[in-house]
Design a protein around this motif. Structure first.
Motif, PDB file in Angstrom:
ATOM      1  N   ARG A   1     -12.925 -82.728 103.301  1.00 61.71           N
ATOM      2  CA  ARG A   1     -12.031 -82.351 104.401  1.00 61.71           C
ATOM      3  C   ARG A   1     -12.491 -83.149 105.611  1.00 61.71           C
ATOM      4  O   ARG A   1     -13.616 -82.970 106.088  1.00 61.71           O
ATOM      5  CB  ARG A   1     -12.093 -80.860 104.665  1.00 61.71           C
ATOM      6  CG  ARG A   1     -11.091 -80.390 105.725  1.00 61.71           C
ATOM      7  CD  ARG A   1     -11.023 -78.867 105.790  1.00 61.71           C
ATOM      8  NE  ARG A   1     -10.407 -78.304 104.604  1.00 61.71           N
ATOM      9  CZ  ARG A   1     -11.042 -77.517 103.751  1.00 61.71           C
ATOM     10  NH1 ARG A   1     -12.314 -77.194 103.950  1.00 61.71           N
ATOM     11  NH2 ARG A   1     -10.421 -77.027 102.702  1.00 61.71           N
ATOM     12  N   ARG A   2     -11.609 -84.022 106.096  1.00 58.97           N
ATOM     13  CA  ARG A   2     -11.993 -84.915 107.184  1.00 58.97           C
ATOM     14  C   ARG A   2     -11.772 -84.272 108.546  1.00 58.97           C
ATOM     15  O   ARG A   2     -10.962 -83.354 108.698  1.00 58.97           O
ATOM     16  CB  ARG A   2     -11.207 -86.227 107.086  1.00 58.97           C
ATOM     17  CG  ARG A   2     -11.670 -87.104 105.951  1.00 58.97           C
ATOM     18  CD  ARG A   2     -10.772 -88.297 105.730  1.00 58.97           C
ATOM     19  NE  ARG A   2     -10.411 -88.988 106.958  1.00 58.97           N
ATOM     20  CZ  ARG A   2      -9.839 -90.179 106.970  1.00 58.97           C
ATOM     21  NH1 ARG A   2      -9.628 -90.812 105.840  1.00 58.97           N
ATOM     22  NH2 ARG A   2      -9.494 -90.745 108.104  1.00 58.97           N
ATOM     23  N   THR A   3     -12.480 -84.788 109.508  1.00 62.82           N
ATOM     24  CA  THR A   3     -12.345 -84.275 110.880  1.00 62.82           C
ATOM     25  C   THR A   3     -11.024 -84.680 111.511  1.00 62.82           C
ATOM     26  O   THR A   3     -10.575 -84.048 112.458  1.00 62.82           O
ATOM     27  CB  THR A   3     -13.492 -84.795 111.751  1.00 62.82           C
ATOM     28  OG1 THR A   3     -13.498 -86.231 111.714  1.00 62.82           O
ATOM     29  CG2 THR A   3     -14.830 -84.264 111.247  1.00 62.82           C
ATOM     30  N   ASP A   4     -10.390 -85.722 110.987  1.00 61.69           N
ATOM     31  CA  ASP A   4      -9.177 -86.253 111.604  1.00 61.69           C
ATOM     32  C   ASP A   4      -7.940 -86.009 110.743  1.00 61.69           C
ATOM     33  O   ASP A   4      -6.917 -86.679 110.925  1.00 61.69           O
ATOM     34  CB  ASP A   4      -9.329 -87.740 111.876  1.00 61.69           C
ATOM     35  CG  ASP A   4      -9.678 -88.528 110.635  1.00 61.69           C
ATOM     36  OD1 ASP A   4      -9.738 -89.764 110.709  1.00 61.69           O
ATOM     37  OD2 ASP A   4      -9.905 -87.908 109.567  1.00 61.69           O
ATOM     38  N   SER A   5      -8.045 -85.081 109.808  1.00 57.83           N
ATOM     39  CA  SER A   5      -6.900 -84.809 108.938  1.00 57.83           C
ATOM     40  C   SER A   5      -6.923 -83.361 108.496  1.00 57.83           C
ATOM     41  O   SER A   5      -7.983 -82.759 108.341  1.00 57.83           O
ATOM     42  CB  SER A   5      -6.943 -85.730 107.715  1.00 57.83           C
ATOM     43  OG  SER A   5      -5.937 -85.372 106.789  1.00 57.83           O
ATOM     44  N   ILE A   6      -5.739 -82.802 108.266  1.00 58.56           N
ATOM     45  CA  ILE A   6      -5.684 -81.439 107.744  1.00 58.56           C
ATOM     46  C   ILE A   6      -5.738 -81.437 106.221  1.00 58.56           C
ATOM     47  O   ILE A   6      -5.849 -80.387 105.605  1.00 58.56           O
ATOM     48  CB  ILE A   6      -4.411 -80.712 108.213  1.00 58.56           C
ATOM     49  CG1 ILE A   6      -3.151 -81.433 107.698  1.00 58.56           C
ATOM     50  CG2 ILE A   6      -4.390 -80.589 109.722  1.00 58.56           C
ATOM     51  CD1 ILE A   6      -1.876 -80.684 107.978  1.00 58.56           C
ATOM     52  N   SER A   7      -5.671 -82.603 105.623  1.00 58.27           N
ATOM     53  CA  SER A   7      -5.674 -82.714 104.165  1.00 58.27           C
ATOM     54  C   SER A   7      -7.087 -82.944 103.649  1.00 58.27           C
ATOM     55  O   SER A   7      -7.950 -83.444 104.353  1.00 58.27           O
ATOM     56  CB  SER A   7      -4.778 -83.873 103.728  1.00 58.27           C
ATOM     57  OG  SER A   7      -3.461 -83.706 104.190  1.00 58.27           O
ATOM     58  N   SER A   8      -7.289 -82.567 102.409  1.00 61.72           N
ATOM     59  CA  SER A   8      -8.533 -82.872 101.704  1.00 61.72           C
ATOM     60  C   SER A   8      -8.275 -84.076 100.813  1.00 61.72           C
ATOM     61  O   SER A   8      -7.297 -84.097 100.070  1.00 61.72           O
ATOM     62  CB  SER A   8      -8.982 -81.675 100.863  1.00 61.72           C
ATOM     63  OG  SER A   8      -9.245 -80.570 101.682  1.00 61.72           O
ATOM     64  N   LEU A   9      -9.132 -85.045 100.878  1.00 58.56           N
ATOM     65  CA  LEU A   9      -8.944 -86.294 100.145  1.00 58.56           C
ATOM     66  C   LEU A   9     -10.112 -86.534  99.203  1.00 58.56           C
ATOM     67  O   LEU A   9     -11.240 -86.089  99.457  1.00 58.56           O
ATOM     68  CB  LEU A   9      -8.805 -87.457 101.129  1.00 58.56           C
ATOM     69  CG  LEU A   9      -7.661 -87.342 102.137  1.00 58.56           C
ATOM     70  CD1 LEU A   9      -7.711 -88.492 103.134  1.00 58.56           C
ATOM     71  CD2 LEU A   9      -6.322 -87.322 101.429  1.00 58.56           C
TER      72      LEU A   9
END
Length: 121
Positions: free
Chosen positions: A100-108
């Motif tokens: 889970r990135r700090t700049d996205s609401i998605s998990s990649l």
């Protein structure tokens, strides 16, 4: 961006041990799961072990009792301790993480570049 960097591969005799490390860096808010996969020549990539952020872990039957996965959440690092290595463990080992990135609401999902493990008989 997120990077996964593996280390610790090499050449070892059958019965020996190796410890792989995978360090994640970049825009990481949290790591949901980290795992290790491997791909032998001419074969498909296969799961070896996974560990979730809560601490639960699974290893596949072919390495159960010989391999162990662990994580240092503070360092965003996963480890794969490999004991009693066999020639059939020879493969490129890849680190995988769902982040889970700090700049996205998605998990990649991310992959490392792979590290070669060669077990001689």
């Amino acid at each position: 961006q997120v990077q996964l960097v593996e280390s610790g591969g090499g050449l070892v005799q059958a019965g020996g041990s190796l410890r792989l490390s995978c360090a994640a860096s970049g825009s990481i808010a949290s790591i949901i799961v980290m795992g290790w996969y491997r791909q032998a020549p001419g074969k498909e990539r296969e799961l070896v072990a996974v560990m979730f952020s809560g601490g639960s872990a699974n290893v596949v039957d072919s390495v159960k009792g010989r391999f162990a996965i662990s994580r240092d959440n503070a360092k965003n690092t996963a480890y794969l301790q490999m004991n009693k290595l066999k020639p059939e463990d020879t493969a490129v080992y890849y680190c995988n993480a769902v982040v889970r990135r700090t700049d996205s609401i998605s998990s990649l999902q991310y992959w490392g570049q792979g590290t070669q493990v060669t077990v001689s008989s």
